[in-house]
Design a protein around this motif. Structure first.
Motif, PDB file in Angstrom:
ATOM      1  N   LYS A 110      65.035 101.482  39.912  1.00 34.41           N
ATOM      2  CA  LYS A 110      65.788 100.542  40.767  1.00 34.41           C
ATOM      3  C   LYS A 110      65.341 100.633  42.218  1.00 34.41           C
ATOM      4  CE  LYS A 110      70.115  99.729  38.388  1.00 34.41           C
ATOM      5  NZ  LYS A 110      71.575  99.850  38.466  1.00 34.41           N
ATOM      6  N   GLU A 111      65.158 101.852  42.717  1.00 39.33           N
ATOM      7  CA  GLU A 111      64.760 102.007  44.117  1.00 39.33           C
ATOM      8  C   GLU A 111      63.333 101.519  44.336  1.00 39.33           C
ATOM      9  OE1 GLU A 111      64.542 102.222  47.955  1.00 39.33           O
ATOM     10  OE2 GLU A 111      66.416 102.375  46.844  1.00 39.33           O
ATOM     11  N   GLU A 112      62.467 101.728  43.364  1.00 41.99           N
ATOM     12  CA  GLU A 112      61.095 101.245  43.475  1.00 41.99           C
ATOM     13  C   GLU A 112      61.068  99.717  43.521  1.00 41.99           C
ATOM     14  OE1 GLU A 112      56.908 101.600  41.043  1.00 41.99           O
ATOM     15  OE2 GLU A 112      58.409 103.161  40.790  1.00 41.99           O
ATOM     16  N   ILE A 113      61.869  99.082  42.684  1.00 43.51           N
ATOM     17  CA  ILE A 113      61.963  97.619  42.673  1.00 43.51           C
ATOM     18  C   ILE A 113      62.543  97.116  43.991  1.00 43.51           C
ATOM     19  CG2 ILE A 113      63.171  95.666  41.622  1.00 43.51           C
ATOM     20  CD1 ILE A 113      62.851  97.208  38.930  1.00 43.51           C
ATOM     21  N   ALA A 116      62.450  98.572  46.940  1.00 42.12           N
ATOM     22  CA  ALA A 116      61.470  98.758  48.015  1.00 42.12           C
ATOM     23  C   ALA A 116      60.411  97.650  47.978  1.00 42.12           C
ATOM     24  CB  ALA A 116      60.813 100.128  47.895  1.00 42.12           C
ATOM     25  N   LEU A 117      59.954  97.309  46.793  1.00 42.37           N
ATOM     26  CA  LEU A 117      58.974  96.228  46.661  1.00 42.37           C
ATOM     27  C   LEU A 117      59.579  94.889  47.081  1.00 42.37           C
ATOM     28  CD1 LEU A 117      56.204  95.191  45.792  1.00 42.37           C
ATOM     29  CD2 LEU A 117      57.113  94.992  43.470  1.00 42.37           C
ATOM     30  N   ALA A 118      60.816  94.628  46.671  1.00 40.44           N
ATOM     31  CA  ALA A 118      61.487  93.376  47.040  1.00 40.44           C
ATOM     32  C   ALA A 118      61.634  93.276  48.555  1.00 40.44           C
ATOM     33  CB  ALA A 118      62.844  93.279  46.360  1.00 40.44           C
ATOM     34  N   ARG A 119      62.068  94.369  49.197  1.00 41.55           N
ATOM     35  CA  ARG A 119      62.217  94.361  50.658  1.00 41.55           C
ATOM     36  C   ARG A 119      60.891  94.034  51.336  1.00 41.55           C
ATOM     37  NH1 ARG A 119      66.033  98.489  49.529  1.00 41.55           N
ATOM     38  NH2 ARG A 119      64.420 100.089  49.515  1.00 41.55           N
ATOM     39  N   LYS A 120      59.823  94.682  50.868  1.00 45.97           N
ATOM     40  CA  LYS A 120      58.502  94.461  51.477  1.00 45.97           C
ATOM     41  C   LYS A 120      58.056  93.014  51.301  1.00 45.97           C
ATOM     42  CE  LYS A 120      53.747  96.072  51.282  1.00 45.97           C
ATOM     43  NZ  LYS A 120      52.818  97.037  50.660  1.00 45.97           N
ATOM     44  N   ARG A 121      58.164  92.496  50.095  1.00 48.20           N
ATOM     45  CA  ARG A 121      57.714  91.124  49.832  1.00 48.20           C
ATOM     46  C   ARG A 121      58.536  90.105  50.610  1.00 48.20           C
ATOM     47  NH1 ARG A 121      54.040  90.785  45.373  1.00 48.20           N
ATOM     48  NH2 ARG A 121      52.987  92.776  45.506  1.00 48.20           N
ATOM     49  N   ILE A 122      59.835  90.317  50.712  1.00 47.97           N
ATOM     50  CA  ILE A 122      60.701  89.388  51.455  1.00 47.97           C
ATOM     51  C   ILE A 122      60.308  89.376  52.926  1.00 47.97           C
ATOM     52  CG2 ILE A 122      63.061  89.006  52.273  1.00 47.97           C
ATOM     53  CD1 ILE A 122      63.984  90.026  49.452  1.00 47.97           C
ATOM     54  N   ARG A 123      60.102  90.565  53.509  1.00 42.41           N
ATOM     55  CA  ARG A 123      59.713  90.625  54.924  1.00 42.41           C
ATOM     56  C   ARG A 123      58.384  89.911  55.164  1.00 42.41           C
ATOM     57  NH1 ARG A 123      61.772  96.094  54.615  1.00 42.41           N
ATOM     58  NH2 ARG A 123      59.645  96.798  54.261  1.00 42.41           N
ATOM     59  N   GLN A 163      71.400  91.722  48.963  1.00 40.24           N
ATOM     60  CA  GLN A 163      71.379  92.687  47.863  1.00 40.24           C
ATOM     61  C   GLN A 163      70.455  93.867  48.156  1.00 40.24           C
ATOM     62  OE1 GLN A 163      70.315  91.021  44.048  1.00 40.24           O
ATOM     63  NE2 GLN A 163      69.917  93.008  43.151  1.00 40.24           N
ATOM     64  N   TYR A 164      69.286  93.583  48.706  1.00 35.67           N
ATOM     65  CA  TYR A 164      68.303  94.632  48.952  1.00 35.67           C
ATOM     66  C   TYR A 164      68.341  95.151  50.391  1.00 35.67           C
ATOM     67  CZ  TYR A 164      66.541  93.497  44.360  1.00 35.67           C
ATOM     68  OH  TYR A 164      66.424  93.284  43.003  1.00 35.67           O
ATOM     69  N   ASP A 165      69.337  94.718  51.150  1.00 33.84           N
ATOM     70  CA  ASP A 165      69.553  95.197  52.515  1.00 33.84           C
ATOM     71  C   ASP A 165      68.275  95.080  53.347  1.00 33.84           C
ATOM     72  OD1 ASP A 165      71.139  96.188  54.567  1.00 33.84           O
ATOM     73  OD2 ASP A 165      70.588  98.266  54.139  1.00 33.84           O
ATOM     74  N   VAL A 166      67.750  93.863  53.398  1.00 32.34           N
ATOM     75  CA  VAL A 166      66.500  93.599  54.116  1.00 32.34           C
ATOM     76  C   VAL A 166      66.819  93.320  55.577  1.00 32.34           C
ATOM     77  CG1 VAL A 166      64.489  92.084  54.292  1.00 32.34           C
ATOM     78  CG2 VAL A 166      65.449  92.641  52.047  1.00 32.34           C
ATOM     79  N   TRP A 167      66.138  94.025  56.465  1.00 38.47           N
ATOM     80  CA  TRP A 167      66.306  93.754  57.880  1.00 38.47           C
ATOM     81  C   TRP A 167      65.532  92.482  58.204  1.00 38.47           C
ATOM     82  CZ3 TRP A 167      62.722  93.497  61.946  1.00 38.47           C
ATOM     83  CH2 TRP A 167      63.305  93.374  63.206  1.00 38.47           C
TER      84      TRP A 167
END
Length: 70
Positions: A17-20, A22-29, A60-64
């Protein structure tokens, strides 16, 4: 058949879950930067169905998100 080393490594694994997340946050940014903060275009780039889905993922992924990209 699993060997002892594979089982030990799996137990030490931090979690899918954390790996997914982290990837989601990176891709969204990255998508937001490439689309100059335009969430509708960023959602399309990510293959998401709508601006609202991207907004939900950001929460959901707490993206800054920088202020100028909101």
């Amino acid at each position: 058949m699993l060997d002892y080393e594979s089982v030990r490594e799996f137990r030490e694994y931090s979690g899918l879950k954390e790996e997914i997340a982290a990837l989601a946050r990176k891709r969204i940014r990255v998508a937001l930067v490439l689309c100059e903060g335009n969430k509708t275009r960023a959602a399309a780039l990510l293959g998401l169905p709508s601006y609202q889905t991207l907004t939900n993922w950001i929460q959901q992924y707490d993206v800054w998100v920088p202020t100028d990209a909101e």
